[in-house]
Design a protein around this motif. Structure first.
Motif, PDB file in Angstrom:
ATOM      1  N   LYS A  66       0.823  -1.223   0.000  1.00  0.00           N
ATOM      2  CA  LYS A  66       0.000   0.000   0.000  1.00  0.00           C
ATOM      3  C   LYS A  66       0.852   1.266   0.000  1.00  0.00           C
ATOM      4  O   LYS A  66       0.675   2.166   0.829  1.00  0.00           O
ATOM      5  CB  LYS A  66      -0.963  -0.012   1.190  1.00  0.00           C
ATOM      6  N   GLN A  67       1.819   1.324  -0.885  1.00  0.00           N
ATOM      7  CA  GLN A  67       2.672   2.506  -0.968  1.00  0.00           C
ATOM      8  C   GLN A  67       1.948   3.628  -1.711  1.00  0.00           C
ATOM      9  O   GLN A  67       1.033   3.360  -2.512  1.00  0.00           O
ATOM     10  CB  GLN A  67       3.974   2.150  -1.676  1.00  0.00           C
ATOM     11  N   ASN A  68       2.401   4.863  -1.454  1.00  0.00           N
ATOM     12  CA  ASN A  68       1.747   6.001  -2.102  1.00  0.00           C
ATOM     13  C   ASN A  68       2.040   6.029  -3.590  1.00  0.00           C
ATOM     14  O   ASN A  68       1.185   6.305  -4.415  1.00  0.00           O
ATOM     15  CB  ASN A  68       2.216   7.315  -1.467  1.00  0.00           C
ATOM     16  N   HIS A  69       3.319   5.726  -3.877  1.00  0.00           N
ATOM     17  CA  HIS A  69       3.695   5.761  -5.293  1.00  0.00           C
ATOM     18  C   HIS A  69       3.781   4.350  -5.860  1.00  0.00           C
ATOM     19  O   HIS A  69       4.490   3.503  -5.321  1.00  0.00           O
ATOM     20  CB  HIS A  69       5.056   6.465  -5.438  1.00  0.00           C
ATOM     21  N   ILE A  70       3.034   4.126  -6.911  1.00  0.00           N
ATOM     22  CA  ILE A  70       3.089   2.816  -7.572  1.00  0.00           C
ATOM     23  C   ILE A  70       3.823   3.032  -8.898  1.00  0.00           C
ATOM     24  O   ILE A  70       3.377   3.837  -9.731  1.00  0.00           O
ATOM     25  CB  ILE A  70       1.674   2.243  -7.848  1.00  0.00           C
ATOM     26  N   PRO A  71       4.947   2.309  -9.109  1.00  0.00           N
ATOM     27  CA  PRO A  71       5.780   2.611 -10.288  1.00  0.00           C
ATOM     28  C   PRO A  71       5.255   2.000 -11.582  1.00  0.00           C
ATOM     29  O   PRO A  71       5.947   1.215 -12.230  1.00  0.00           O
ATOM     30  CB  PRO A  71       7.144   2.021  -9.902  1.00  0.00           C
ATOM     31  N   ARG A 131       4.835   3.474 -14.404  1.00  0.00           N
ATOM     32  CA  ARG A 131       5.440   3.994 -15.629  1.00  0.00           C
ATOM     33  C   ARG A 131       6.818   3.402 -15.924  1.00  0.00           C
ATOM     34  O   ARG A 131       7.435   3.766 -16.912  1.00  0.00           O
ATOM     35  CB  ARG A 131       5.561   5.517 -15.529  1.00  0.00           C
ATOM     36  N   ASN A 132       7.303   2.534 -15.034  1.00  0.00           N
ATOM     37  CA  ASN A 132       8.650   1.987 -15.243  1.00  0.00           C
ATOM     38  C   ASN A 132       8.738   1.036 -16.425  1.00  0.00           C
ATOM     39  O   ASN A 132       9.829   0.692 -16.869  1.00  0.00           O
ATOM     40  CB  ASN A 132       9.146   1.269 -13.974  1.00  0.00           C
ATOM     41  N   SER A 133       7.611   0.547 -16.907  1.00  0.00           N
ATOM     42  CA  SER A 133       7.655  -0.290 -18.120  1.00  0.00           C
ATOM     43  C   SER A 133       6.371  -0.065 -18.911  1.00  0.00           C
ATOM     44  O   SER A 133       5.347   0.339 -18.358  1.00  0.00           O
ATOM     45  CB  SER A 133       7.792  -1.769 -17.750  1.00  0.00           C
ATOM     46  N   LYS A 134       6.469  -0.369 -20.196  1.00  0.00           N
ATOM     47  CA  LYS A 134       5.302  -0.179 -21.078  1.00  0.00           C
ATOM     48  C   LYS A 134       4.162  -1.090 -20.631  1.00  0.00           C
ATOM     49  O   LYS A 134       2.999  -0.694 -20.638  1.00  0.00           O
ATOM     50  CB  LYS A 134       5.686  -0.520 -22.527  1.00  0.00           C
ATOM     51  N   LEU A 135       4.542  -2.280 -20.224  1.00  0.00           N
ATOM     52  CA  LEU A 135       3.522  -3.267 -19.828  1.00  0.00           C
ATOM     53  C   LEU A 135       2.710  -2.765 -18.641  1.00  0.00           C
ATOM     54  O   LEU A 135       1.472  -2.735 -18.687  1.00  0.00           O
ATOM     55  CB  LEU A 135       4.203  -4.606 -19.477  1.00  0.00           C
ATOM     56  N   THR A 136       3.408  -2.350 -17.572  1.00  0.00           N
ATOM     57  CA  THR A 136       2.690  -1.924 -16.355  1.00  0.00           C
ATOM     58  C   THR A 136       1.935  -0.615 -16.594  1.00  0.00           C
ATOM     59  O   THR A 136       0.850  -0.411 -16.055  1.00  0.00           O
ATOM     60  CB  THR A 136       3.656  -1.779 -15.167  1.00  0.00           C
ATOM     61  N   TYR A 137       2.531   0.218 -17.422  1.00  0.00           N
ATOM     62  CA  TYR A 137       1.878   1.507 -17.705  1.00  0.00           C
ATOM     63  C   TYR A 137       0.560   1.265 -18.443  1.00  0.00           C
ATOM     64  O   TYR A 137      -0.485   1.802 -18.107  1.00  0.00           O
ATOM     65  CB  TYR A 137       2.831   2.383 -18.521  1.00  0.00           C
TER      66      TYR A 137
END
Ligand code: ATP
Length: 595
Positions: free
Chosen positions: A516-521, A523-529
């Protein structure tokens, strides 16, 4: 007892006789000695008397003569010599006499001693005889006592035997009577026994019927229990699913592919995967000497068909019609069956085609109030580049936020509205063709790229003037094996690093969501974005992890399942429907507020 006393008596008698004969011998010996001494004494006395009575043979005459002549002197000299000899003889006789007298005295003394000894011995014998008599008397008394005792005992015994005998007689009489009674009973029983086979067969028949009834009862109860158990299991699953839905957990299924020829010859000992027959959420991996257990939301064994897999995801797929965002992605090492589950062979299609078919039939069943449109886009992410598989113009595509705040999109990505299954199949074929033309080896290429089938279902209700928009992302991820294991270099290494990057970004996103972090990364990869809408927030997400059943892939299998366990714990929050009222301005306002 008598014989013992007798024996003792006989022994004592023989001892006495022995002693008596010994003393008798001794007395006899002594009296013989005495007689001998008496005889010697008598002889000596007689000798002495004789010697005393005898006239001395030599008389000493002293004649004093005047020797007048030579002859006479000679005669005198001879006489003197003879006289001297006679004197010597007399002295010898005197000495002998004295010796004999002494000898006699000694013998007399010896005789007295012998007599004393004899007297003593006689006294001893008398004493022994007295003792013997006494002992004999005592033994006789004892013997008589013993005899009397034995007599009495024998008498008692005889009395006892007599009474026993009489009681036995009476018992025999009784036994005789009982025997007669028994004989009668035996006869009666014999008669009864002749009826036994019939009675037994009747009883057996009864017992059999009872047993069959009891077994039937048990079976029925058993079936009821099994039904109850299944109901309970279903209920448990339902509650679990509801819980998962409430928490917004990512649901994780696992599918084990069957052995294929690429596994080589496999014998049963090389199969490392086992299941729990009573819990379809457990999977066991025989890892060296221990068995590792993994808990998932559902485990499909290698025999589970494509239809059965789809049955488990059907409701998820159809919730798209109600305006939910749904994402199903297949994760696993190369060759573990991701493409088989998502695309499947033509004669036995996978989730992609079945999902569209289901969406068509679901939208048709919703009634005349609703108007639906289904559009699809197909893209792949290869080396961190997005490629539109429905458009072969080779445009460079990027992920952007929609200007109206309606989430992420890929400008320029071709979207095709599909109206029938045939149409869907044509679209898929185009996608496959475009994918194949860009590569020399489609299999290798597909292993190293992520394929995303995006389906958007929009609905409009004429009566209520409401719109729904659901998105269904069906993702076939690239192989999850580790770069270090693949031993790649050059272009291959770049590919592997990119796959690795996007999958590890997926892991990071999942980790951040879980903690439950504030920032979820994202944008670090095309897939996750690209999957941001489906991974976080208001979407329903299902991950199907694919594993191979053989031991040569065990380390990748364990890595995949560990990843699956982590994913399962991610809570995304309750999924929300994308329903918009007819007033577009109101919707825009709400959206702007959310942004
Ligand atoms: N459930 C299954 N039943 C029958 N065959 C299967 C099943 N799952 C996989 N296979 C077979 O296993 C082989 C590998 O499967 P598949 O190509 O789907 O793996 P993959 O994980 O998609 O691999 P890649 O990452 O290279 O794309 C194929 O030949 C496929 O037909």
């Amino acid at each position: 007892m008598l014989s013992k006393a007798e024996k003792k008596l006989v022994k004592t008698e023989s001892t006495l006789e022995e002693t008596e004969s010994k003393y008798r011998d001794e007395v006899c010996k002594l009296s013989k000695e005495n007689q001998k001494i008496s005889r010697l004494l008598r002889d000596t006395k007689a000798d002495v008397t004789c010697l005393q009575a005898r006239e001395p043979e030599v008389s000493i005459e002293r004649v004093e003569v005047e020797v007048e002549s030579e002859d006479l002197r000679q005669v005198l000299t001879e006489s003197q010599k003879e006289n001297a000899l006679l004197e010597t003889d007399v002295n010898d006789w005197r000495q002998k006499y004295t010796e004999l007298t002494n000898q006699m005295k000694a013998l007399q003394e010896q005789n007295i001693n012998y007599n004393k000894q004899l007297q003593q011995n006689i006294e001893e014998v008398i004493e022994i005889e007295a003792k013997h008599d006494k002992e004999m008397e005592r033994i006789n008394e004892e013997m008589n006592g013993q005899v009397e005792k034995v007599k009495n005992e024998l008498k008692d015994e005889l009395d006892n035997l007599r009474s026993t005998n009489s009681s036995l007689r009476s018992k025999i009489l009784n036994v005789n009577t009982s025997f007669e009674e028994l004989c009668e009973s035996h006869e009666a029983l014999k008669k009864q026994a002749s009826h036994f086979p019939r009675i037994i067969s009747v009883t057996i028949d009864c017992v059999k019927t009872e047993a069959v009834r009891a077994i039937e009862d048990i079976n029925q109860k058993n079936q009821e229990l099994v039904c109850k158990y299944h109901k309970e299991m279903k209920l448990r699953k339902k509650y679990h699913n509801e819980l998962v839905e409430l928490r917004g957990n990512i649901r994780v299924f696992c599918r084990v592919r069957p052995c294929i020829k690429e596994d080589g010859f496999t014998n049963p000992s090389q199969i490392i995967v086992t299941y729990d027959p009573f819990d379809d959420g457990l999977l066991f991996i025989a890892n060296k000497t221990r068995s590792q257990v993994f808990e998932l939301d559902k485990v499909f064994d290698e025999k589970v068909s494509q239809i059965e897999v789809f049955e488990e995801v059907r409701s998820l797929v159809t919730s798209c019609v109600d305006g939910y965002n749904v994402c199903i992605f297949a994760y696993g090492q190369t060759g573990s069956g991701k493409t088989y589950t998502m695309e499947g062979p033509q004669n036995d299609p996978g989730i992609n085609q079945r999902a569209l078919q289901e969406l068509f039939s679901e939208t048709q069943e919703r009634g005349i109030d609703w108007e639906y449109s289904i559009s699809v886009s197909v893209l792949e992410i290869y080396n961190e580049n997005i490629r539109d598989l429905l458009n072969d113009e080779g445009l460079k595509l990027e992920i952007k936020m929609k200007a109206d705040g309606g989430g992420l999109h890929v400008p320029g990505l071709k979207t095709v509205e599909v109206t029938s299954l045939n149409h869907v199949n044509q679209v898929f074929l185009t996608g496959q063709k475009n994918r194949a033309t860009a590569t020399t080896n489609l299999n290798e290429h597909s292993s190293r790229s992520h394929l995303i089938l995006n389906i958007e279902v929009t609905g409009y209700n004429k009566t209520t003037n409401t719109r729904t928009r659901g998105k269904l992302n069906l993702v076939d991820l690239a192989g999850s094996e580790r770069v270090s294991r693949s031993g790649a270099d050059g272009a291959r290494l770049k590919e592997a690093q990119n796959i690795n990057k996007s999958l590890s970004c997926l892991g990071d996103v999942i980790h951040s969501l879980r903690s439950k972090q504030n920032h979820i990364p994202y944008r670090n990869s095309k897939l996750t974005y690209l999957l941001q809408d489906s991974l976080g927030g208001e979407s329903k997400t299902l991950m199907i992890v694919q594993v191979s059943p053989v031991d040569k892939n065990i380390s990748e299998t364990v890595c995949t399942l560990n990843f699956a366990q982590r994913v399962r714990l991610v809570e995304l929050g309750t999924a929300g429907r994308q329903v918009e009222s007819g007033d577009i301005n109101e919707v825009k306002k709400r959206r702007n507020k959310l942004c």
